[in-house]
Every structure is written in C-alpha cells, then in structure tokens.
Scaffold this motif. Structure first.
Motif, mmCIF file in Angstrom:
data_model
loop_
_atom_site.group_PDB
_atom_site.id
_atom_site.type_symbol
_atom_site.label_atom_id
_atom_site.label_comp_id
_atom_site.label_asym_id
_atom_site.label_seq_id
_atom_site.Cartn_x
_atom_site.Cartn_y
_atom_site.Cartn_z
ATOM 1 N N THR A 1 3.960 -4.906 -7.844
ATOM 2 C CA THR A 1 2.509 -4.383 -7.025
ATOM 3 C C THR A 1 2.799 -4.359 -5.754
ATOM 4 O O THR A 1 2.847 -3.116 -4.736
ATOM 5 C CB THR A 1 1.340 -4.480 -7.579
ATOM 6 O OG1 THR A 1 1.397 -5.372 -8.231
ATOM 7 C CG2 THR A 1 -0.102 -4.553 -6.536
ATOM 8 N N PRO A 2 3.244 -5.400 -4.901
ATOM 9 C CA PRO A 2 3.464 -5.416 -3.429
ATOM 10 C C PRO A 2 4.606 -4.201 -3.526
ATOM 11 O O PRO A 2 4.600 -3.400 -2.201
ATOM 12 C CB PRO A 2 3.863 -5.971 -3.305
ATOM 13 C CG PRO A 2 4.243 -6.970 -4.078
ATOM 14 C CD PRO A 2 3.623 -6.610 -5.225
ATOM 15 N N THR A 3 6.098 -4.153 -3.699
ATOM 16 C CA THR A 3 7.097 -2.642 -4.524
ATOM 17 C C THR A 3 6.049 -1.164 -3.448
ATOM 18 O O THR A 3 6.736 -0.797 -3.686
ATOM 19 C CB THR A 3 7.999 -3.092 -5.541
ATOM 20 O OG1 THR A 3 8.234 -4.657 -5.404
ATOM 21 C CG2 THR A 3 8.807 -2.000 -5.116
ATOM 22 N N HIS A 4 5.071 -1.813 -5.106
ATOM 23 C CA HIS A 4 4.925 0.020 -4.923
ATOM 24 C C HIS A 4 4.040 0.579 -4.570
ATOM 25 O O HIS A 4 3.916 1.736 -3.796
ATOM 26 C CB HIS A 4 3.831 0.289 -7.144
ATOM 27 C CG HIS A 4 3.475 0.932 -7.202
ATOM 28 N ND1 HIS A 4 1.883 1.260 -6.449
ATOM 29 C CD2 HIS A 4 4.262 3.086 -7.160
ATOM 30 C CE1 HIS A 4 1.636 3.522 -6.940
ATOM 31 N NE2 HIS A 4 2.378 3.342 -7.533
ATOM 32 N N GLU A 5 3.551 -0.591 -3.374
ATOM 33 C CA GLU A 5 2.706 -0.560 -2.071
ATOM 34 C C GLU A 5 3.530 -0.212 -1.217
ATOM 35 O O GLU A 5 2.806 0.725 -0.681
ATOM 36 C CB GLU A 5 1.593 -1.373 -2.236
ATOM 37 C CG GLU A 5 0.385 -2.429 -3.247
ATOM 38 C CD GLU A 5 0.293 -3.306 -2.727
ATOM 39 O OE1 GLU A 5 0.530 -4.523 -2.107
ATOM 40 O OE2 GLU A 5 -1.485 -2.983 -4.053
ATOM 41 N N ARG A 6 4.453 -0.247 -0.916
ATOM 42 C CA ARG A 6 5.571 -0.542 -0.346
ATOM 43 C C ARG A 6 6.248 1.061 0.196
ATOM 44 O O ARG A 6 5.778 1.946 0.937
ATOM 45 C CB ARG A 6 6.703 -1.252 0.180
ATOM 46 C CG ARG A 6 5.672 -2.668 1.040
ATOM 47 C CD ARG A 6 7.080 -4.094 0.368
ATOM 48 N NE ARG A 6 6.216 -4.850 1.186
ATOM 49 C CZ ARG A 6 7.367 -5.790 2.222
ATOM 50 N NH1 ARG A 6 8.047 -4.685 2.711
ATOM 51 N NH2 ARG A 6 6.677 -6.866 2.426
ATOM 52 N N ILE A 7 6.088 1.356 -1.327
ATOM 53 C CA ILE A 7 7.144 2.640 -1.569
ATOM 54 C C ILE A 7 6.047 3.344 -0.890
ATOM 55 O O ILE A 7 6.344 4.890 -0.245
ATOM 56 C CB ILE A 7 7.212 3.176 -3.207
ATOM 57 C CG1 ILE A 7 8.215 1.712 -3.148
ATOM 58 C CG2 ILE A 7 7.642 4.313 -3.008
ATOM 59 C CD1 ILE A 7 9.331 2.111 -4.274
ATOM 60 N N LYS A 8 5.044 3.679 -1.733
ATOM 61 C CA LYS A 8 3.773 4.263 -1.000
ATOM 62 C C LYS A 8 3.337 5.028 0.126
ATOM 63 O O LYS A 8 2.929 5.311 0.763
ATOM 64 C CB LYS A 8 2.420 3.792 -2.111
ATOM 65 C CG LYS A 8 2.107 4.830 -3.789
ATOM 66 C CD LYS A 8 2.239 5.664 -3.889
ATOM 67 C CE LYS A 8 3.015 6.058 -4.948
ATOM 68 N NZ LYS A 8 3.523 7.593 -5.681
ATOM 69 N N LYS A 9 3.363 3.459 0.717
ATOM 70 C CA LYS A 9 3.058 3.527 2.290
ATOM 71 C C LYS A 9 4.420 4.397 2.400
ATOM 72 O O LYS A 9 4.112 5.099 3.727
ATOM 73 C CB LYS A 9 2.724 1.850 2.701
ATOM 74 C CG LYS A 9 2.707 1.735 4.634
ATOM 75 C CD LYS A 9 2.275 0.660 4.284
ATOM 76 C CE LYS A 9 2.338 0.675 6.094
ATOM 77 N NZ LYS A 9 2.653 -0.839 6.951
ATOM 78 N N MET A 10 5.842 4.176 2.825
ATOM 79 C CA MET A 10 6.482 5.222 3.351
ATOM 80 C C MET A 10 6.568 6.523 3.059
ATOM 81 O O MET A 10 6.866 6.850 3.615
ATOM 82 C CB MET A 10 7.657 4.382 2.557
ATOM 83 C CG MET A 10 8.278 2.902 3.425
ATOM 84 S SD MET A 10 9.394 2.214 3.250
ATOM 85 C CE MET A 10 9.832 1.591 1.309
ATOM 86 N N GLU A 11 5.824 6.194 1.688
ATOM 87 C CA GLU A 11 5.318 7.909 1.189
ATOM 88 C C GLU A 11 4.446 8.706 2.336
ATOM 89 O O GLU A 11 4.693 9.942 3.032
ATOM 90 C CB GLU A 11 5.605 8.311 0.025
ATOM 91 C CG GLU A 11 6.669 8.182 -1.049
ATOM 92 C CD GLU A 11 6.152 7.875 -2.642
ATOM 93 O OE1 GLU A 11 7.062 8.199 -3.497
ATOM 94 O OE2 GLU A 11 5.102 7.948 -2.788
ATOM 95 N N LYS A 12 3.672 8.445 2.852
ATOM 96 C CA LYS A 12 2.590 8.542 3.551
ATOM 97 C C LYS A 12 3.068 8.198 4.586
ATOM 98 O O LYS A 12 2.609 9.705 5.502
ATOM 99 C CB LYS A 12 1.012 7.948 2.648
ATOM 100 C CG LYS A 12 0.460 7.973 4.088
ATOM 101 C CD LYS A 12 -0.630 6.619 4.148
ATOM 102 C CE LYS A 12 -1.528 7.143 4.543
ATOM 103 N NZ LYS A 12 -3.636 6.485 4.931
ATOM 104 N N ASN A 13 3.965 7.889 5.343
ATOM 105 C CA ASN A 13 4.217 7.600 6.173
ATOM 106 C C ASN A 13 5.279 8.513 6.957
ATOM 107 O O ASN A 13 5.794 8.246 8.024
ATOM 108 C CB ASN A 13 4.862 6.214 6.946
ATOM 109 C CG ASN A 13 3.084 5.451 7.482
ATOM 110 O OD1 ASN A 13 2.250 6.047 6.974
ATOM 111 N ND2 ASN A 13 3.222 4.250 7.571
ATOM 112 N N GLY A 14 5.675 9.288 5.807
ATOM 113 C CA GLY A 14 6.532 10.282 6.184
ATOM 114 C C GLY A 14 8.053 9.753 6.222
ATOM 115 O O GLY A 14 9.541 10.601 6.680
#
Length: 156
Positions: free
Chosen positions: A39-52
C-alpha cells in the motif's frame, strides 16, 4: 539525484531504481525489493506520477528487429532566430515519426534531432521529402551512428 530533490526520500529513490530496471514489476514485487508493504509503495508511486517525477512507462525496442537500423543525429541551425520560427520548427519536426528525440541545444546549431530510418536510402528520402521541406532551416549537419555502445542508462 539527492533525496531532497522533489521531496523524495530514500524509499522513493529505491522505488525509482527498481522501476528503471523493470517497470513491469507488480506493486507487490516492487514493495518486496524496497522493503515496504504494497500500500505505501503504491501510494509513493502514484504521488511521484502525480508530481511528474515519473513521466511515463515505456518499452525499449531493438530497432534492427523492426527494420530501423540506421540512427542519425541531425543538427539544425535556423535561418531566422525568433519565437515564431522556432515554435513552428518544433511543431513541424515533432510530427515526424522518424524523429524520436528533439533537443534545443547551444552552440553553432539550434536543435539536435535523433532520427531512425531503415537505411541510408530511407534517410535520404526522409531528408529530401520531409525534413528539408520544413521552413526556417538554414543549415544542417548529419552524423551517422556506426554502433551504439551504451543506451537507455538509468539516471538514478
């Protein structure tokens, strides 16, 4: 890249390193490699995608296997240096499927294009019928790649 850039910590950097090597891994497989739960891995990846930070996921194709064995770096100097001419040049060259990279550079030339073609005849046809028809080109210099020794290097 240091951990402070873009508010990335060491876990984010670890995730990026894993993804650079193999972006096809599942979230679970990535989590195991970076010693985090899914779950935190997925959240971190999504955040890095969102932030470019993560721009895209791509594949690396062997050009010769799809009949695109010739690579050419073409340097372009514009004959007029203004925003309109440069903008039109960027727009026109970006539409050419043979141009796989387009860079604005400094020095004697304004742009460097990375072009792939089947062979020298194919490049010649592309150059005459497409590239040289773009308005604003003053000077060109083509450099033909004899052998690619290192490509797609991880940046982290």
């Amino acid at each position: 890249m240091t951990a402070n850039q873009n508010n990335l910590d060491e876990k984010d950097i670890s995730i990026l390193k894993v993804l650079e090597k193999n972006s096809k891994l599942s979230i679970r497989e990535i989590a195991i490699r970076v010693n985090l739960s899914p779950t935190p891995t997925h959240e971190r990846i999504k955040k890095m995608e969102k932030n470019g930070v993560i721009k895209d996921y791509t594949i690396n194709i062997e050009r010769k296997k799809i009949d695109k064995g010739l690579m050419v770096f073409c340097m372009i100097a514009l004959n007029v240096h203004n925003k309109t001419t440069a903008g039109k040049f960027i727009e026109d060259t970006s539409k050419l499927k043979e141009v796989i990279e387009l860079h604005n550079i400094s020095g004697d030339f304004d742009f460097m294009l990375k072009i792939i073609a089947k062979d020298m005849d194919d490049f010649h046809t592309f150059f005459l019928n497409k590239l040289s028809e773009i308005e604003g080109i003053g000077q060109t210099k083509s450099i033909f790649v004899m052998n690619t020794l290192k490509e797609n290097i991880p940046i982290i």
